[in-house]
Enzyme design. Structure first.
Site, PDB file in Angstrom:
ATOM      1  N   SER A  38       0.872  -1.271   0.025  1.00  0.00           N
ATOM      2  CA  SER A  38      -0.275  -0.021  -0.166  1.00  0.00           C
ATOM      3  C   SER A  38       0.836   1.277  -0.043  1.00  0.00           C
ATOM      4  CB  SER A  38      -1.111  -0.197   1.288  1.00  0.00           C
ATOM      5  OG  SER A  38      -2.155   0.867   0.994  1.00  0.00           O
ATOM      6  N   ASP A 163      -6.014  -3.247  -2.169  1.00  0.00           N
ATOM      7  CA  ASP A 163      -4.895  -3.000  -1.620  1.00  0.00           C
ATOM      8  C   ASP A 163      -4.375  -4.108  -0.705  1.00  0.00           C
ATOM      9  OD1 ASP A 163      -3.931  -1.988   1.373  1.00  0.00           O
ATOM     10  OD2 ASP A 163      -4.390  -0.002   0.189  1.00  0.00           O
TER      11      ASP A 163
END
Length: 293
Positions: A38, A163
């Site tokens: 991320s 993500d």
């Protein structure tokens, strides 16, 4: 010995990576492998491209840019309008893509980097983690940072990714699996904070996610320490308001996060002894005025 930097996920709290990186480079610690998830994939890619203290200024500029404020800066009525049209997400991923491309280069590839980089994403179709380590860089990093609900999934090769924090928020185990024998974990501070029993609806999802995220990290940490030296760098602590639902948009605290994490990480490295972190090396300098000082 293979030295790895592991950069965890955490949205705007990932600004702490910048202070930690400055402390590491001033202590003459250079990675031979970078693994990120991320926001850790975004910061980590910049480090893999320029593994020296010079990357600190580059990252400070990225975090301070107008593009960074645009990622989650749309007016509420635009967010609701996009949600009404898409039924899945609030924000346009174009701003985040511009930020990544502006930091790394539009046509950058993993093969262009100075040191190997691995980034985690979650595959929807396979319901599993996926590790990007070759080919085009921008789309892979965007996939790793595609927060569900906030941004749409990123499609790569007909497969859809969200993500990486959904499957591996602090990818320590992957660094060890790829041969790291000394690992510096750059985490955003959540694992330092105690959890309490939820008292309101918004706490239920947050606490549940933290249990899942921390369970994996602490298990991997225990396993990793049997085969490698692992340093979990301190973040310097959370800031007031970090517990709120909308805290993921707070860029106003970026400078303070960088400053706190630099001081905390430098103190930790100084405490390791053997001269590590005792004094800056050639080209190193004090924290950048207005950013980490």
């Amino acid at each position: 010995m293979t030295v790895a930097f592991v950069l965890g996920g955490g949205g705007v709290r990932g600004a702490v990576h910048v202070g930690m990186l400055q402390a590491l480079f001033e202590a003459r610690v250079r990675p031979e492998l970078v693994v990120g998830t991320s926001i850790g994939a975004i910061n980590g890619a910049a480090v893999a491209a320029e593994p020296s203290v010079a990357v600190v200024d580059r990252l400070v500029d990225a975090w301070s840019s107008t593009t960074a404020t645009e990622v989650y800066g749309e007016a509420w009525y635009r967010q609701l309008g996009r949600l009404a049209r898409s039924h899945t997400h609030l924000y346009d991923p174009a701003a985040l893509r511009r930020l990544i491309a502006g930091t790394l280069g539009e046509h950058a590839t993993f093969e262009d980097l100075e040191v190997p980089l691995v980034v985690a994403a979650a595959s929807i179709e396979r319901a599993s983690e996926h590790w990007f380590d070759s080919g085009p860089l921008v789309e892979a990093v965007l996939a790793s940072a595609s927060v569900p609900g906030a941004l749409p999934p990123t499609e790569i090769g007909g497969e859809h990714f969200v993500d990486g924090g959904m499957v591996n928020s602090i990818p320590l185990g992957e660094a060890v699996r790829r041969g790291a024998t000394t690992v510096y974990v750059l985490q955003v501070g959540r694992v330092e904070e105690p959890l309490t029993v939820p008292t309101k609806p918004s706490d239920v999802a947050r606490v549940s996610f933290e249990i899942a995220r921390r369970h994996r990290f602490f298990r991997e940490l225990e396993d990793a320490r049997s085969v490698a030296t692992v340093h979990v760098l301190p973040s310097g602590g959370s800031l007031p308001g970090d517990e709120k639902v909308g805290a993921f948009r707070r860029l106003d605290a970026t400078r303070r996060r960088i400053e706190q994490s630099y001081v905390a990480a430098r103190g930790y490295l100084d405490g390791l002894g053997d001269g590590l972190g005792d004094r800056p090396g050639p080209g190193d300098r004090a924290p950048r005025p207005g950013a980490a000082s």
